[in-house]
Design an enzyme around this catalytic site. Sequence first.
Site, PDB file in Angstrom:
ATOM      1  N   ASP A 184     -24.915   6.539  56.934  1.00 45.79           N
ATOM      2  CA  ASP A 184     -25.645   5.919  55.816  1.00 45.79           C
ATOM      3  C   ASP A 184     -27.152   6.094  55.945  1.00 45.79           C
ATOM      4  OD1 ASP A 184     -25.373   4.120  58.100  1.00 45.79           O
ATOM      5  OD2 ASP A 184     -26.358   2.603  56.872  1.00 45.79           O
ATOM      6  N   GLU A 251     -25.059   1.277  59.300  1.00 40.82           N
ATOM      7  CA  GLU A 251     -25.989   0.904  60.373  1.00 40.82           C
ATOM      8  C   GLU A 251     -27.230   0.239  59.788  1.00 40.82           C
ATOM      9  OE1 GLU A 251     -29.191   0.990  63.268  1.00 40.82           O
ATOM     10  OE2 GLU A 251     -29.196   1.977  61.341  1.00 40.82           O
TER      11      GLU A 251
END
Length: 596
Positions: A184, A251
């Site tokens: 991400d 994350e």
Amino acid sequence: MSSLSLKEPKTYSLPSTADHASDLTQRKTSKFRRLIVFAGLTYFVLALTRHWSPVSELLGSKSVQNVKPDQHLCPQVNVLVPVVNRGLWESLGDVYRTEEFRLRAIGWLSGAVNVPTESYDGMDPVGVDPRWETFGKLHEYLDTAFPLVHSKLVLTKHNTYGLLYEWKGSDSSLKPLLLMAHQDVVPVDHNTVDQWTHPPYSGYYDGERLWGRGSNDDKSGLIGSLSAIETLLETGFQPKRTVLLSYGFDEEASGCEGAQTLAKDLLEKLGENSIALIVDEGVGFSEQYGTVFALPGVAEKGYLDTRIEVATTGGHSSVPPNHTSIGILSKFLVEIESHPHKAKLSRDDIFYSTLQCYAGHAKSLPSDLRKAIQHSVKSDKALRKLQRIAFQDLETLRLVSTTQAIDMIQGGVKSNALPEQAWAIVNHRISTLSSVEDAQAHDTELLKSLAKSFNLTFTAFGQHITDPAKPSKGRLTLSDAFGTSLQPAPKTPTSGDNALPYEILSGTIKATYNNHRQIEGDNIAVSPGMSTGNTDTRYYWKLTDHIFRYNHKDMKGGLLASNIHTVNENIEVDAFLEGITFFTTLILNTDESTSI
Ligand SMILES: *[C@@H]1O[C@H](CO)[C@@H](O)[C@H](O)[C@H]1NC(C)=O
Ligand SMILES: *[C@@H]1O[C@H](CO)[C@@H](O)[C@H](O)[C@H]1NC(C)=O
Ligand SMILES: [Zn+2]
């Protein structure tokens, strides 16, 4: 990574140039004397120190001779190159330096940047929130971009979008190497799109740099590791040691959906202490005081969001008490800001180890600083002096101490109604030498007497601080705002018997640096480091003692140059290629070690 800070303590008081020059001469003379004393001593110490032997084993006897005599403050291992697979390693280095491979690597990374895999705070779970679906697009891309990885490795998906690849080694008695990265990226603020030189998801290559959100953080890690493995597979290489790849997908939003699930599943499957070492994103290398230092992160600070809530009786605003809930809350917040956590430099701080490495290896460290560092090993007075110098730099102070920042506030519903409730959130990053409990106790103690003076019933983190049965004017409640508190991470061993993974990583960093530049010798020092943020590794502690947060990436120009988390994020393609060499070297080196 979530947030980080590269230590560039250039703000220390530097002596004038003239002083500096004479200091250098003086240092040369005394250095020479030390050289003679330590030449014998170092050999003696190394011969005695058991944990060096496995690395020396891999290298022959060279490692002992090459350790520089004044490096006792921060011992370095020698350059570590694969022995069995030396030919393969060298020829891959040649491949990585070709124009053809450069274009291939650019294509790989650019294609991944093209998929906007944004993660947001407070997303609903996978399957509910449709914004997760973008990760399916990334998976389709990876599938076509890395055909050998997808035919030779076993891929399992965890919570739909968490990727776990297993490259099975021939020797199942060896603990796996685990490489981590996150899929991400931080969302692009829509208001800033026109400030991007190249559109944020273009993956545009300008002849030197590749641009776009995620190009650096952390698709360079994701694609860098996959590129290394795809290329190794093309040569027919088969590992003895299993290599695992674990790629989370939130994350930047604290990893609850991705890394948390992946780590839990890995732990169930493999058990505690089942991994040889983990490498995840982190700070890279840069020049400090005339020497290039790599600073793999060997710890992480803890985390606590304290919610401070004040509740008092409401009523009409025309007959107010002296203080409303909002006024009382404000007093508490002033109290908090007036009493920051005490900062003390300790010999157990990671930053202290970094300073030792500067003293041991930085060529142009100001001599007063070098002396202060050296003396501080034994003298507490020198340690306090060193603290005074080091803490002049605010970033250093923040790195070492527990921090607090009042980041949210809310209260009241109407301008003519007394607020029944008001709350604020204080964000803490907890020192590696402290704990969540310490931070909670600090906040609790601090507000006790004020709570009493306002005649409030006080409850802190589930404990009654005052008698809840006694009548009062209202309530003060402290709590863990989102249930996301986190202890400081266990410290990865960097010396002693259990430090072999650190030494292999260090030798690998040195070999990569040389291979990429086609140079020989000891050109980069490795030091224990730490950044101020957290990574997905927070969920992986039980899998191994040996967790490193490190990107083998030249950070010249500092973090600002690559614009992580902001407009115009980019990566120098040369640095990305060096990262691929790093993953390749790490896989080959760990494959040849039988002692981790
Ligand atoms: C409120 O303030 C007034 C003075 O402005 C003071 O006389 C009074 O004692 C205060 N009341 C309380 C409950 O503190
Ligand atoms: C606190 O407030 C309660 C309720 O108004 C009152 O009964 C009590 O006497 C107060 N205590 C003090 C110490 O002022
Ligand atoms: Zn990141």
